[in-house]
Design an enzyme around this catalytic site. Structure first.
Site, mmCIF file in Angstrom:
data_model
loop_
_atom_site.group_PDB
_atom_site.id
_atom_site.type_symbol
_atom_site.label_atom_id
_atom_site.label_comp_id
_atom_site.label_asym_id
_atom_site.label_seq_id
_atom_site.Cartn_x
_atom_site.Cartn_y
_atom_site.Cartn_z
ATOM 1 C CB SER A 187 -0.819 -0.147 1.365
ATOM 2 O OG SER A 187 -1.805 1.190 1.389
ATOM 3 N NE ARG B 168 -8.007 6.816 1.430
ATOM 4 C CZ ARG B 168 -7.834 8.243 1.654
ATOM 5 N NH1 ARG B 168 -7.534 8.924 2.785
ATOM 6 N NH2 ARG B 168 -8.264 9.174 0.721
ATOM 7 C CB VAL C 284 -5.173 2.742 10.271
ATOM 8 C CG1 VAL C 284 -4.626 2.164 11.551
ATOM 9 C CG2 VAL C 284 -5.587 1.755 9.249
ATOM 10 C CD GLU C 285 -4.034 3.136 4.609
ATOM 11 O OE1 GLU C 285 -4.389 3.009 3.582
ATOM 12 O OE2 GLU C 285 -2.948 2.114 4.920
ATOM 13 N N GLY C 286 -6.462 7.713 7.812
ATOM 14 C CA GLY C 286 -7.629 8.789 7.718
ATOM 15 C C GLY C 286 -8.571 7.966 8.547
#
Length: 825
Positions: free
Chosen positions: A211, A379, A501-503
């Site tokens: 990713s 994402r 996670v990731e936003g």
């Protein structure tokens, strides 16, 4: 009275033109003809000529003569907008420019072109990709003991780490010329789904290098020298990567990171070297404790102007080897008993050469753009795929368990409360599977889906949390007793991780989906903004005129379409699909128009204040997301050949999504601060009130029945997960046993009838079976069938227990509380 009739007829014709999105000149001509025909037909010559004159002078000429229109409207508006519009920051501009717009743009248009969606090829695995799933991926799953990983080792065993590296699990996105697998996004997603069905720890560790990380950044922006050096080493596992972005004071607001690097010269090995002196404090970095190569985001400064005239160069990315002097690395976080390698990184005045910058010195300051562009791809695959893996697990496990587990002489699947939970599991899983598939397919088409990936990440993980909650409720005590035989507990514990996670989803929903979608997906707003900032005044006037009147026509058309489709209950209009799904496409046409109308209303009335009306923005984003999810489900249904057996799943998920759309739109209108505008919007969007309802109990019963018996629909829902009936896979063994459980139910009913009739006196189950055989209630083969089934199902009913000494953790104190290390025995 004649005047009123003429005006009404003209309004009807105008509405029809707006509904069909006629050109301006076509509407003008149709209106003139209507006034003439109706007026002459009524013999109302005077009103006719008066109305015609007024229309021509005040409307037709000003709107259809381009120079006059520019002078009257575009010129003064351009001057006003240049004065009042705030300047877009470089950070905002990068976010707007990053990524591409896919079918979500059609959903924002108010009139989706479904042929664009349905003409896209069906995503499929290559022979090589399928062989990897059937070979190394299956073999890796057989090696996994999740209880050992999560409770005993808090890590993958060494042989598993070695297998992952040797077989290229960290190299799915790396091209073959560098030694990677070069898989499609669809294959990448399929691998993660399979791994997450056996271990969330495993799938998380495999997801991250494929990713947002050094490999993706090097492929897009690295120099040839960097690619040739690092990518082969990443592909074969000699290097283990991590990427450090988040810190204590900059999480979702990544642009405000306080970590910094100062360009300077320093003597290294007797030679003066140009480089950067870095100071940073990062946390939550997956793979950091075991990483050998660290990607680092920091703000770069050049106070001595060694690289050029600019002092504050902006966010920059570098690759730092683990053995770099001053890099503090190795300690671990412990994320909710899902012990994937995750921990902090720190450094103070750490010197690295200038060539550690990804892409070289000329890429200094481009880090934010690099991150945004890469994140939109990664994402959209990693987190939705992991969520899809464990919703498939929930379908396989809960459907089988609900048929195996008996209470009051009945499988618990027969109880309406359990049936309701099973229906939610089935419907939400169907939506999640389709959403994950659509997101991966978009990446394979070459898109960089910024908005769609935010939708996929946010809603796949939210639906996943709902599914695992219902699965836990159905399992009851079986689900909450941790141990080697518990296949749900760690999924339940870890459900908040992908949501965070990731936003974080709370930010993604309230700021990103509609915030980016409103500008990126809207057909006119970005063009208007570009026209206002065009330095050439003549070109700016032409561009603004075209965009402004396109936008006005767009808004009027959406108002007409929302109202007409509302009063007809979306039963008119051209739509694709078969006799079963055509009504679904028409409903989406209606709510697409409603979204476009309310989005324009909110932006036009609230202006810049909309940025701070996060609840309104979030609800509009919910509508866009549900439209996207529904389109993904319909696309999957078409790709799979319109399978009739899956219709209950599609229907449940679709009606649930449409009901959510309705409630989100209603929430926007009820909470809109300018009430007269809200009243008008309610009339246009809901002319007969809210008519959508959640899925019915009858439909839910059909969904639950599909989950709890062997059939093509259940097979499609669990396809691709690890289902081998191996010792390490209780769900696989339970799934394999389901046909036998179903086949034995008629025999069980005969046996229970004899017990209730008082013909059986024994208390032990196996003695009861023997007595039932002697009494002639069941045959010898039927007795053997029930005995075999009881022994086979007992492991799925029983739970683990432990000696008290096994429960004690070994705690080692390392000074301050923040330095305490906990090792589970």
């Amino acid at each position: 009275m004649n005047t009123v009739i003429i005006l009404v007829c003209a309004a009807i014709v105008g509405t029809a033109c707006a509904y069909g999105r006629s050109r301006l000149w076509q509407w003008t001509l149709a209106t003139i003809v209507t006034i003439l025909v109706v007026g002459s037909g009524l013999g109302a010559w005077t009103p006719m000529w008066v109305l015609l004159g007024i229309f021509v002078v005040l409307v037709a000429l000003p709107l259809n003569v381009a120079p006059l229109r520019c002078a009257l409207f575009a010129a003064p508006l351009l001057q006003l907008l240049r004065r009042v519009l705030p300047k877009i920051s470089e950070t905002e501009q990068v976010a707007l420019d990053a990524g591409t717009v896919g079918f979500e743009g059609e959903l924002f248009s108010g009139k989706p072109d479904w042929s664009k969606l349905l003409s896209e090829p069906k995503p499929q695995l290559s022979v090589e990709e399928q062989a990897f799933l059937d070979g190394p991926c299956e073999e890796l799953c057989r090696m996994i003991d999740d209880w050992q990983i999560t409770h005993e080792l808090a890590d993958l065993p060494p042989e598993v780490w070695d297998f992952i590296k040797r077989k290229g699990f960290f190299a799915m996105i790396i091209p073959k010329k560098f030694g990677g697998l070069e898989f499609s996004a669809f294959a990448h997603s399929a691998v993660l789904q399979k791994l997450s069905s056996i271990s969330a720890t495993l799938s998380s560790l495999v997801a991250v290098p494929n990713s947002l990380g050094p490999a993706e950044l090097l492929l897009r922006y690295g120099s040839e020298e960097q690619k040739n050096h690092y990518l082969p080493r990443l592909a074969d596992g000699r290097e283990v990567p991590c990427f450090a972005l988040t810190g204590p004071y900059a999480g979702s607001d990544a642009t405000s990171i306080p970590d910094y690097g100062i360009v300077c010269r320093q003597v290294v090995d007797g030679r003066e070297t140009l480089g950067i002196r870095l100071t940073f404090d990062k946390r939550y970095i997956t793979l950091a404790p075991v990483a050998t190569l660290v990607g680092l985001a920091f703000r770069m400064y050049d106070p001595e102007h060694l690289l050029g005239e600019t002092e504050d160069l902006g966010i920059t990315l570098a690759l730092i080897p683990r053995d770099t002097q001053g890099l503090e690395i190795g300690r671990r976080h412990f994320p909710l008993n899902i012990p994937f390698q995750n921990g902090p990184l720190r450094g103070k005045n750490v010197f690295v050469p200038i060539d550690t910058l990804i892409g070289g010195p000329h890429m200094a300051g481009h880090g934010w753009r690099m991150l945004v562009e890469c994140l939109s791809v990664g994402r959209g695959i990693s987190l939705p795929s992991n969520a899809t893996g464990f919703v498939r697990l929930a379908v396989a496990a809960t459907g089988a368990y609900a048929r195996i587990r008996k209470q009051f002489g009945l499988a618990i699947a027969r109880f309406e409360g359990v049936e309701e939970a099973l229906a939610r599991i089935g419907g939400h899983s169907y939506a999640t599977i389709a959403l994950s598939r659509a997101s991966a397919a978009a990446v394979d088409r070459g898109e960089r889906p910024a908005v769609a990936s935010a939708i996929a990440k946010c809603h796949a993980t939210e639906l996943g949390r709902e599914v695992i909650k219902d699965a836990m409720d159905v399992h009851g005590g079986k689900g909450i007793q941790l141990g080697p035989s518990n296949y749900l507990g760690r999924c339940w514990q870890g459900a908040p991780i992908p949501i965070t996670v990731e936003g974080a989803n709370i930010m993604t929903r309230s700021l990103m989906i509609f915030g980016q979608g409103a500008i990126r997906c809207h057909p006119w707003i970005l063009k208007e903004m570009q026209a206002v900032r065009e330095p050439d005044r003549a070109k700016a006037l032409r561009d603004l005129d075209r965009a402004l009147f396109g936008h006005i026509g767009f808004g009027i058309s959406n108002a007409a379409r929302a109202f007409v489709l509302g009063i007809t209950f979306a039963r008119i209009g051209k739509a694709p699909g078969d006799a079963y799904t055509r009504r679904y496409y028409r409903k989406l046409n209606r709510y697409s128009a409603a979204l476009a109308l309310l989005a324009d209303t909110a932006m036009g009335v609230l202006g810049g204040k909309l940025k701070f009306k996060e609840k309104i923005s979030a609800r509009l984003g919910d509508v866009l997301a549900q439209l996207y999810i529904c389109s993904a489900m319909l696309k999957r249904y078409e790709d799979e050949g319109r399978p009739e057996v899956e219709r209950p799943l599609l229907a449940w998920a679709f009606h649930d999504s449409v009901w959510r759309m309705q409630m989100a739109l209603d929430g926007v209108i009820r909470n809109f601060p300018v009430r007269p505008v809200a009243w008008l919007a309610h009339t246009l969007v809901f002319p007969f009130g809210r008519r959508e309802v959640p899925p019915s109990d009858r439909l839910g019963r059909r969904v639950a029945a599909l989950l709890t018996a062997p059939n093509a629909a259940r097979h499609a829902m669990v396809h691709g997960m690890y289902l081998a009936p191996e010792p390490n896979n209780p769900v696989g063994r339970m799934h394999a046993l389901l046909p036998e459980v179903v086949a034995a139910e008629p025999v069980e009913r005969k046996f229970l009838k004899a017990v209730k009739a008082g013909a059986i006196r024994a208390h032990d189950y196996f003695e009861q079976l023997a007595e039932a055989q002697r009494a002639g209630a069941i045959s010898g083969s039927e007795r053997a069938q029930l005995e075999r089934l009881r022994r086979a199902t007992s492991e799925f009913i029983n739970v683990d227990d432990f000696d008290p000494d096994e429960m004690r953790a070994k705690v080692i104190h390392g000074g301050a509380d923040s330095k305490r290390s906990l090792h589970v025995a």
